[in-house]
Each structure stands twice: as structure tokens, then as C-alpha cells.
Write a protein that holds these residues in place. Structure first.
Motif, PDB file in Angstrom:
ATOM      1  N   HIS A  63       6.517  14.922  15.650  1.00 46.11           N
ATOM      2  CA  HIS A  63       7.539  15.209  14.641  1.00 46.11           C
ATOM      3  C   HIS A  63       7.913  13.901  13.949  1.00 46.11           C
ATOM      4  O   HIS A  63       8.234  12.925  14.613  1.00 46.11           O
ATOM      5  CB  HIS A  63       8.796  15.805  15.281  1.00 46.11           C
ATOM      6  N   VAL A  64       7.864  13.889  12.625  1.00 44.03           N
ATOM      7  CA  VAL A  64       8.227  12.695  11.863  1.00 44.03           C
ATOM      8  C   VAL A  64       9.155  13.121  10.737  1.00 44.03           C
ATOM      9  O   VAL A  64       8.879  14.073  10.001  1.00 44.03           O
ATOM     10  CB  VAL A  64       6.985  11.970  11.291  1.00 44.03           C
ATOM     11  N   ILE A  65      10.282  12.404  10.610  1.00 44.79           N
ATOM     12  CA  ILE A  65      11.244  12.621   9.525  1.00 44.79           C
ATOM     13  C   ILE A  65      11.184  11.392   8.630  1.00 44.79           C
ATOM     14  O   ILE A  65      11.348  10.264   9.106  1.00 44.79           O
ATOM     15  CB  ILE A  65      12.674  12.799  10.068  1.00 44.79           C
ATOM     16  N   VAL A  66      10.928  11.593   7.337  1.00 49.63           N
ATOM     17  CA  VAL A  66      10.858  10.481   6.391  1.00 49.63           C
ATOM     18  C   VAL A  66      11.994  10.629   5.389  1.00 49.63           C
ATOM     19  O   VAL A  66      12.128  11.666   4.741  1.00 49.63           O
ATOM     20  CB  VAL A  66       9.502  10.446   5.654  1.00 49.63           C
ATOM     21  N   THR A  67      12.821   9.586   5.295  1.00 51.26           N
ATOM     22  CA  THR A  67      13.890   9.558   4.295  1.00 51.26           C
ATOM     23  C   THR A  67      13.560   8.472   3.282  1.00 51.26           C
ATOM     24  O   THR A  67      12.994   7.435   3.622  1.00 51.26           O
ATOM     25  CB  THR A  67      15.267   9.292   4.937  1.00 51.26           C
ATOM     26  N   GLU A  68      13.927   8.751   2.031  1.00 51.20           N
ATOM     27  CA  GLU A  68      13.664   7.809   0.946  1.00 51.20           C
ATOM     28  C   GLU A  68      14.986   7.308   0.400  1.00 51.20           C
ATOM     29  O   GLU A  68      15.884   8.097   0.109  1.00 51.20           O
ATOM     30  CB  GLU A  68      12.867   8.502  -0.157  1.00 51.20           C
ATOM     31  N   ASP A  69      15.106   5.979   0.267  1.00 49.08           N
ATOM     32  CA  ASP A  69      16.295   5.388  -0.332  1.00 49.08           C
ATOM     33  C   ASP A  69      16.331   5.803  -1.801  1.00 49.08           C
ATOM     34  O   ASP A  69      15.369   5.574  -2.546  1.00 49.08           O
ATOM     35  CB  ASP A  69      16.247   3.867  -0.197  1.00 49.08           C
ATOM     36  N   VAL A 122       0.126  12.107  11.255  1.00 43.78           N
ATOM     37  CA  VAL A 122      -0.515  10.797  11.125  1.00 43.78           C
ATOM     38  C   VAL A 122      -0.005  10.180   9.831  1.00 43.78           C
ATOM     39  O   VAL A 122      -0.210  10.712   8.751  1.00 43.78           O
ATOM     40  CB  VAL A 122      -2.056  10.910  11.079  1.00 43.78           C
ATOM     41  N   MET A 123       0.691   9.039   9.956  1.00 44.74           N
ATOM     42  CA  MET A 123       1.213   8.320   8.803  1.00 44.74           C
ATOM     43  C   MET A 123       0.493   6.979   8.724  1.00 44.74           C
ATOM     44  O   MET A 123       0.403   6.265   9.726  1.00 44.74           O
ATOM     45  CB  MET A 123       2.716   8.095   8.955  1.00 44.74           C
ATOM     46  N   THR A 124      -0.040   6.637   7.537  1.00 42.43           N
ATOM     47  CA  THR A 124      -0.711   5.349   7.360  1.00 42.43           C
ATOM     48  C   THR A 124      -0.150   4.631   6.144  1.00 42.43           C
ATOM     49  O   THR A 124       0.291   5.248   5.172  1.00 42.43           O
ATOM     50  CB  THR A 124      -2.238   5.522   7.180  1.00 42.43           C
ATOM     51  N   GLN A 125      -0.160   3.311   6.230  1.00 42.04           N
ATOM     52  CA  GLN A 125       0.197   2.440   5.104  1.00 42.04           C
ATOM     53  C   GLN A 125      -0.639   1.180   5.273  1.00 42.04           C
ATOM     54  O   GLN A 125      -0.300   0.308   6.068  1.00 42.04           O
ATOM     55  CB  GLN A 125       1.686   2.110   5.084  1.00 42.04           C
ATOM     56  N   GLY A 126      -1.747   1.084   4.555  1.00 41.00           N
ATOM     57  CA  GLY A 126      -2.673  -0.032   4.764  1.00 41.00           C
ATOM     58  C   GLY A 126      -3.259   0.068   6.154  1.00 41.00           C
ATOM     59  O   GLY A 126      -3.821   1.094   6.530  1.00 41.00           O
ATOM     60  N   THR A 127      -3.112  -0.987   6.956  1.00 35.51           N
ATOM     61  CA  THR A 127      -3.623  -0.959   8.335  1.00 35.51           C
ATOM     62  C   THR A 127      -2.596  -0.393   9.322  1.00 35.51           C
ATOM     63  O   THR A 127      -2.909  -0.216  10.492  1.00 35.51           O
ATOM     64  CB  THR A 127      -4.050  -2.361   8.816  1.00 35.51           C
ATOM     65  N   ILE A 128      -1.382  -0.125   8.855  1.00 38.77           N
ATOM     66  CA  ILE A 128      -0.352   0.450   9.727  1.00 38.77           C
ATOM     67  C   ILE A 128      -0.679   1.926   9.955  1.00 38.77           C
ATOM     68  O   ILE A 128      -0.968   2.652   9.010  1.00 38.77           O
ATOM     69  CB  ILE A 128       1.049   0.318   9.108  1.00 38.77           C
ATOM     70  N   ARG A 129      -0.610   2.352  11.201  1.00 37.04           N
ATOM     71  CA  ARG A 129      -0.857   3.758  11.557  1.00 37.04           C
ATOM     72  C   ARG A 129       0.198   4.181  12.580  1.00 37.04           C
ATOM     73  O   ARG A 129       0.368   3.538  13.611  1.00 37.04           O
ATOM     74  CB  ARG A 129      -2.253   3.918  12.136  1.00 37.04           C
ATOM     75  N   LEU A 130       0.898   5.278  12.272  1.00 42.14           N
ATOM     76  CA  LEU A 130       1.932   5.828  13.143  1.00 42.14           C
ATOM     77  C   LEU A 130       1.588   7.286  13.402  1.00 42.14           C
ATOM     78  O   LEU A 130       1.320   8.026  12.451  1.00 42.14           O
ATOM     79  CB  LEU A 130       3.298   5.715  12.451  1.00 42.14           C
ATOM     80  N   THR A 131       1.569   7.697  14.666  1.00 43.77           N
ATOM     81  CA  THR A 131       1.278   9.087  14.998  1.00 43.77           C
ATOM     82  C   THR A 131       2.382   9.649  15.888  1.00 43.77           C
ATOM     83  O   THR A 131       2.986   8.918  16.673  1.00 43.77           O
ATOM     84  CB  THR A 131      -0.070   9.257  15.733  1.00 43.77           C
ATOM     85  N   GLY A 132       2.636  10.946  15.767  1.00 46.74           N
ATOM     86  CA  GLY A 132       3.629  11.620  16.594  1.00 46.74           C
ATOM     87  C   GLY A 132       3.580  13.118  16.356  1.00 46.74           C
ATOM     88  O   GLY A 132       2.835  13.597  15.503  1.00 46.74           O
ATOM     89  N   LYS A 154       0.835  -1.202   0.000  1.00 48.17           N
ATOM     90  CA  LYS A 154       0.000   0.000   0.000  1.00 48.17           C
ATOM     91  C   LYS A 154       0.876   1.261   0.000  1.00 48.17           C
ATOM     92  O   LYS A 154       2.003   1.244   0.476  1.00 48.17           O
ATOM     93  CB  LYS A 154      -0.901   0.031   1.237  1.00 48.17           C
ATOM     94  N   PRO A 155       0.354   2.376  -0.506  1.00 49.37           N
ATOM     95  CA  PRO A 155       1.113   3.636  -0.469  1.00 49.37           C
ATOM     96  C   PRO A 155       1.172   4.185   0.961  1.00 49.37           C
ATOM     97  O   PRO A 155       0.316   3.880   1.787  1.00 49.37           O
ATOM     98  CB  PRO A 155       0.298   4.569  -1.369  1.00 49.37           C
ATOM     99  N   ILE A 156       2.184   5.001   1.224  1.00 49.35           N
ATOM    100  CA  ILE A 156       2.309   5.680   2.512  1.00 49.35           C
ATOM    101  C   ILE A 156       1.647   7.050   2.376  1.00 49.35           C
ATOM    102  O   ILE A 156       1.971   7.808   1.467  1.00 49.35           O
ATOM    103  CB  ILE A 156       3.779   5.828   2.926  1.00 49.35           C
ATOM    104  N   ASN A 157       0.714   7.350   3.277  1.00 54.33           N
ATOM    105  CA  ASN A 157       0.023   8.639   3.311  1.00 54.33           C
ATOM    106  C   ASN A 157       0.388   9.344   4.611  1.00 54.33           C
ATOM    107  O   ASN A 157       0.370   8.721   5.675  1.00 54.33           O
ATOM    108  CB  ASN A 157      -1.499   8.452   3.245  1.00 54.33           C
TER     109      ASN A 157
END
Length: 191
Positions: A53-59, A41-51, A16-19
Motif C-alpha cells: 500500500h502506497v499513499i502519494v501526496t503532492e504539495d 512499485v514506485m521508481t524515480q531514476g535509480t530509486i525503487r520503492l516497493t510495498g 527524474k519523473p516518478i513512475n
């Protein structure tokens, strides 16, 4: 250190995509880093992460994402495969690695599944195999507070009763039914 195996996670999540939603976002396209602040709020399918401050790095070569979340607290949630049950986690700092399918929880970490609960200063949770590792001491750099992981086996509710038998036993003893223990782990550290 404690290691356990839990039921399997939702397999379709990795496809699933990350939103991500937040109050504020800045991005550096050259470095492939995005910063999200405020009620993230970060979601990917049923995965949900909240905080907060979130830092997202892409390979740059594979496109896989790595998220580092901070907050008081950071929460994590994922649905179990072919079930209505969820795995929930909470900590002060969470690392989510999409490529290897792992969530690491740091500082006052708790993971719950059904009635089971595991506490420690560091928990590592494999989303693919649901392999969980708990440690009482911190994995962060700097001073490592002494902590322990405690296990408490909690019995399941035994609500199923055996059917009544019409036969009369002849000098035999019946063994009592022993409920299957459930696992509960507590740490010295109080979240």
C-alpha cells in the motif's frame, strides 16, 4: 542513536519523473492524494520503492511528492553515484520525501551497502548527502519497544599483497598491514 556517512547517491535521480505501478489506484485530485494498492512499485531514476500500500501526496504549491508505503516488507533501493554499488533498505513502513530527499524506515528496519549492514527500529537516510541515522527505539506514535543499535566493525578482505622487495632489511622491523574496518550494526529487534 547512531549516525554515519556513506558514499554519495545518484544525483540525477531527483530530476527524474516518478513512475508508479500497482494492482489498483484511486485519486482525489482536489486534495492531491493518490492511493495505490497491491504489488506497488514506485521508481524515480535509480530509486525503487516497493510495498503493498502506497499513499502519494503532492504539495499544492511546489508539486513535490511525499510517499508513505506499508507492507511486509517495504523495500527501498538506490544506486550510488559513479559506482555499480547499491544501497538497499527494508522495513514495515517507509516514508519518502522527494522535496528534502529523505527516506525514513520504521519497524524492523535494515539498510545495507556493500558488506555493511545497519539495523534498528528507526533509520533515517538522506539521499543527497547519504547521511544515515539509526535508533533502536521506534519513532512511531504509540508504545516504543526498547531496542538498541549494535555496531560490529567488519574488516575488509585484504587481497592486495605488497610487492616483493629485493633489498635486505638491516635490523628493522616491519609493521603488519592492518585491514580497514567495515561497519556493521545490529539491533536487538529481529526483523
Amino acid at each position: 542513536m547512531f549516525v554515519t556517512q556513506w558514499a554519495y547517491a545518484e544525483k540525477a535521480d531527483k530530476d527524474k519523473p516518478i513512475n508508479i505501478e500497482s494492482d489498483k489506484m484511486t485519486a482525489d485530485d482536489l486534495k492531491k492524494i493518490s492511493y495505490f494498492d497491491g504489488h506497488v512499485v514506485m521508481t524515480q531514476g535509480t530509486i525503487r520503492l516497493t510495498g503493498e500500500h502506497v499513499i502519494v501526496t503532492e504539495d499544492k504549491t511546489t508539486g513535490f511528492k511525499h510517499a508513505t508505503a506499508f507492507g511486509d516488507p517495504v523495500t527501498f533501493r538506490q544506486k550510488k553515484e559513479a559506482s555499480d554499488q547499491w544501497v538497499d533498505g527494508v522495513a514495515q513502513h517507509v516514508e519518502y520525501d522527494e522535496k528534502i530527499g529523505r527516506v525514513e524506515l520504521f519497524d524492523k528496519a535494515i539498510v545495507r551497502q556493500d558488506k555493511d549492514e545497519i539495523k534498528g527500529n528507526y533509520l533515517s537516510y538522506d539521499l543527497n548527502s547519504e547521511f544515515l541515522q539509526a535508533e533502536g527505539k521506534s519513532k512511531n506514535n504509540g508504545p516504543t519497544p526498547k531496542g538498541r543499535v549494535h555496531m560490529i566493525f567488519k574488516p575488509e578482505d585484504n587481497k592486495a599483497s605488497a610487492p616483493a622487495s629485493t633489498a635486505t632489511p638491516t635490523n628493522t622491523q616491519t609493521k603488519p598491514t592492518i585491514p580497514t574496518p567495515k561497519l556493521k550494526i545490529d539491533s536487538d529487534t529481529t526483523p
